[in-house]
Design a protein around this motif. Structure first.
Motif, PDB file in Angstrom:
ATOM      1  N   PHE A  82      36.710  47.376  40.911  1.00  0.00           N
ATOM      2  CA  PHE A  82      36.933  47.362  39.472  1.00  0.00           C
ATOM      3  C   PHE A  82      36.856  48.769  38.905  1.00  0.00           C
ATOM      4  O   PHE A  82      36.216  49.650  39.480  1.00  0.00           O
ATOM      5  N   ASP A  83      37.491  48.976  37.755  1.00  0.00           N
ATOM      6  CA  ASP A  83      37.486  50.291  37.122  1.00  0.00           C
ATOM      7  C   ASP A  83      36.377  50.421  36.078  1.00  0.00           C
ATOM      8  O   ASP A  83      36.327  51.398  35.348  1.00  0.00           O
ATOM      9  N   ARG A  84      35.499  49.413  36.004  1.00  0.00           N
ATOM     10  CA  ARG A  84      34.369  49.472  35.077  1.00  0.00           C
ATOM     11  C   ARG A  84      33.206  48.697  35.691  1.00  0.00           C
ATOM     12  O   ARG A  84      33.374  47.912  36.608  1.00  0.00           O
ATOM     13  N   PHE A  85      32.026  48.930  35.135  1.00  0.00           N
ATOM     14  CA  PHE A  85      30.849  48.232  35.618  1.00  0.00           C
ATOM     15  C   PHE A  85      30.904  46.769  35.210  1.00  0.00           C
ATOM     16  O   PHE A  85      31.447  46.427  34.163  1.00  0.00           O
ATOM     17  N   LEU A  86      30.339  45.904  36.044  1.00  0.00           N
ATOM     18  CA  LEU A  86      30.298  44.469  35.783  1.00  0.00           C
ATOM     19  C   LEU A  86      28.875  44.041  35.491  1.00  0.00           C
ATOM     20  O   LEU A  86      27.919  44.657  35.977  1.00  0.00           O
ATOM     21  N   ASP A  87      28.733  42.971  34.738  1.00  0.00           N
ATOM     22  CA  ASP A  87      27.423  42.367  34.529  1.00  0.00           C
ATOM     23  C   ASP A  87      27.051  41.664  35.829  1.00  0.00           C
ATOM     24  O   ASP A  87      27.729  40.715  36.237  1.00  0.00           O
ATOM     25  N   PRO A  88      25.999  42.112  36.517  1.00  0.00           N
ATOM     26  CA  PRO A  88      25.639  41.501  37.801  1.00  0.00           C
ATOM     27  C   PRO A  88      25.419  39.992  37.722  1.00  0.00           C
ATOM     28  O   PRO A  88      25.645  39.279  38.693  1.00  0.00           O
ATOM     29  N   ALA A  89      25.014  39.482  36.565  1.00  0.00           N
ATOM     30  CA  ALA A  89      24.804  38.042  36.416  1.00  0.00           C
ATOM     31  C   ALA A  89      26.116  37.274  36.459  1.00  0.00           C
ATOM     32  O   ALA A  89      26.138  36.080  36.746  1.00  0.00           O
ATOM     33  N   ARG A  90      27.234  37.938  36.174  1.00  0.00           N
ATOM     34  CA  ARG A  90      28.547  37.280  36.179  1.00  0.00           C
ATOM     35  C   ARG A  90      29.219  37.323  37.550  1.00  0.00           C
ATOM     36  O   ARG A  90      30.222  36.651  37.762  1.00  0.00           O
ATOM     37  N   VAL A  91      28.708  38.143  38.440  1.00  0.00           N
ATOM     38  CA  VAL A  91      29.300  38.293  39.774  1.00  0.00           C
ATOM     39  C   VAL A  91      28.657  37.234  40.670  1.00  0.00           C
ATOM     40  O   VAL A  91      27.556  37.414  41.175  1.00  0.00           O
ATOM     41  N   ASN A  92      29.352  36.111  40.833  1.00  0.00           N
ATOM     42  CA  ASN A  92      28.796  35.009  41.616  1.00  0.00           C
ATOM     43  C   ASN A  92      29.926  34.191  42.254  1.00  0.00           C
ATOM     44  O   ASN A  92      31.102  34.492  42.073  1.00  0.00           O
ATOM     45  N   PHE A 134      30.608  31.406  49.809  1.00  0.00           N
ATOM     46  CA  PHE A 134      30.630  32.844  49.990  1.00  0.00           C
ATOM     47  C   PHE A 134      29.256  33.453  49.729  1.00  0.00           C
ATOM     48  O   PHE A 134      28.535  33.003  48.845  1.00  0.00           O
ATOM     49  N   ASP A 135      28.942  34.486  50.501  1.00  0.00           N
ATOM     50  CA  ASP A 135      27.829  35.367  50.159  1.00  0.00           C
ATOM     51  C   ASP A 135      28.447  36.459  49.308  1.00  0.00           C
ATOM     52  O   ASP A 135      29.441  37.074  49.696  1.00  0.00           O
ATOM     53  N   VAL A 136      27.882  36.697  48.138  1.00  0.00           N
ATOM     54  CA  VAL A 136      28.449  37.656  47.198  1.00  0.00           C
ATOM     55  C   VAL A 136      27.578  38.903  47.173  1.00  0.00           C
ATOM     56  O   VAL A 136      26.363  38.828  46.999  1.00  0.00           O
ATOM     57  N   VAL A 137      28.232  40.051  47.358  1.00  0.00           N
ATOM     58  CA  VAL A 137      27.535  41.336  47.334  1.00  0.00           C
ATOM     59  C   VAL A 137      28.233  42.220  46.306  1.00  0.00           C
ATOM     60  O   VAL A 137      29.448  42.395  46.369  1.00  0.00           O
ATOM     61  N   TYR A 138      27.453  42.749  45.360  1.00  0.00           N
ATOM     62  CA  TYR A 138      28.010  43.623  44.332  1.00  0.00           C
ATOM     63  C   TYR A 138      27.370  44.997  44.441  1.00  0.00           C
ATOM     64  O   TYR A 138      26.142  45.124  44.448  1.00  0.00           O
ATOM     65  N   ASP A 139      28.194  46.026  44.537  1.00  0.00           N
ATOM     66  CA  ASP A 139      27.733  47.410  44.562  1.00  0.00           C
ATOM     67  C   ASP A 139      28.089  48.031  43.211  1.00  0.00           C
ATOM     68  O   ASP A 139      29.251  48.382  42.982  1.00  0.00           O
ATOM     69  N   PRO A 140      27.111  48.154  42.290  1.00  0.00           N
ATOM     70  CA  PRO A 140      27.425  48.671  40.963  1.00  0.00           C
ATOM     71  C   PRO A 140      27.809  50.154  40.953  1.00  0.00           C
ATOM     72  O   PRO A 140      28.509  50.597  40.051  1.00  0.00           O
ATOM     73  N   ILE A 141      27.373  50.903  41.937  1.00  0.00           N
ATOM     74  CA  ILE A 141      27.725  52.323  42.006  1.00  0.00           C
ATOM     75  C   ILE A 141      29.219  52.474  42.294  1.00  0.00           C
ATOM     76  O   ILE A 141      29.926  53.224  41.634  1.00  0.00           O
ATOM     77  N   GLU A 142      29.714  51.736  43.292  1.00  0.00           N
ATOM     78  CA  GLU A 142      31.129  51.791  43.665  1.00  0.00           C
ATOM     79  C   GLU A 142      31.988  50.821  42.860  1.00  0.00           C
ATOM     80  O   GLU A 142      33.209  50.857  42.951  1.00  0.00           O
ATOM     81  N   ARG A 143      31.330  49.907  42.123  1.00  0.00           N
ATOM     82  CA  ARG A 143      32.011  48.858  41.331  1.00  0.00           C
ATOM     83  C   ARG A 143      32.876  47.975  42.243  1.00  0.00           C
ATOM     84  O   ARG A 143      34.030  47.683  41.939  1.00  0.00           O
TER      85      ARG A 143
END
Length: 96
Positions: free
Chosen positions: A25-35, A54-63
């Motif tokens: 993504f080109d912007r940060f996401l709300d981690p609570a919405r990434v599921n 699915f196992d969901v993994v979110y990297d906020p640094i790399e988005r």
């Protein structure tokens, strides 16, 4: 990216049965919405929904969000899958 560009021109057109879905993504996401509820994977009939957990993994640094399949739930070979990423219409809707 699977299958690779040029697939069908004598090139190999396979997708690993354990492929990870990676979204950048080109912007940060709300981690609570990434599921898991933010994505739907299906074959043919959308109403049947996703047979995958699915196992969901979110990297906020790399988005980057990764949807990883468990080892016991591979994709079926020679099957066309459709992917839908949901964008919420209201704050209570699932999606990113």
């Amino acid at each position: 990216m699977f299958p690779a560009d040029g697939c069908g021109d004598g090139a190999e057109c396979t997708v690993p049965t354990n492929a990870t879905i990676t979204l950048r993504f080109d912007r940060f996401l709300d981690p609570a919405r990434v599921n898991r509820q933010a994505i739907l994977v299906y074959t043919g009939d959308r109403e049947r929904g996703s047979p995958f957990r699915f196992d969901v993994v979110y990297d906020p640094i790399e988005r980057v969000v990764e949807y990883r399949l468990g080892a016991s739930q591979p994709y079926q070979p020679n099957t066309l899958y459709q992917y839908e990423l949901f964008a919420p219409a209201t704050p209570d809707d699932p999606g990113i």
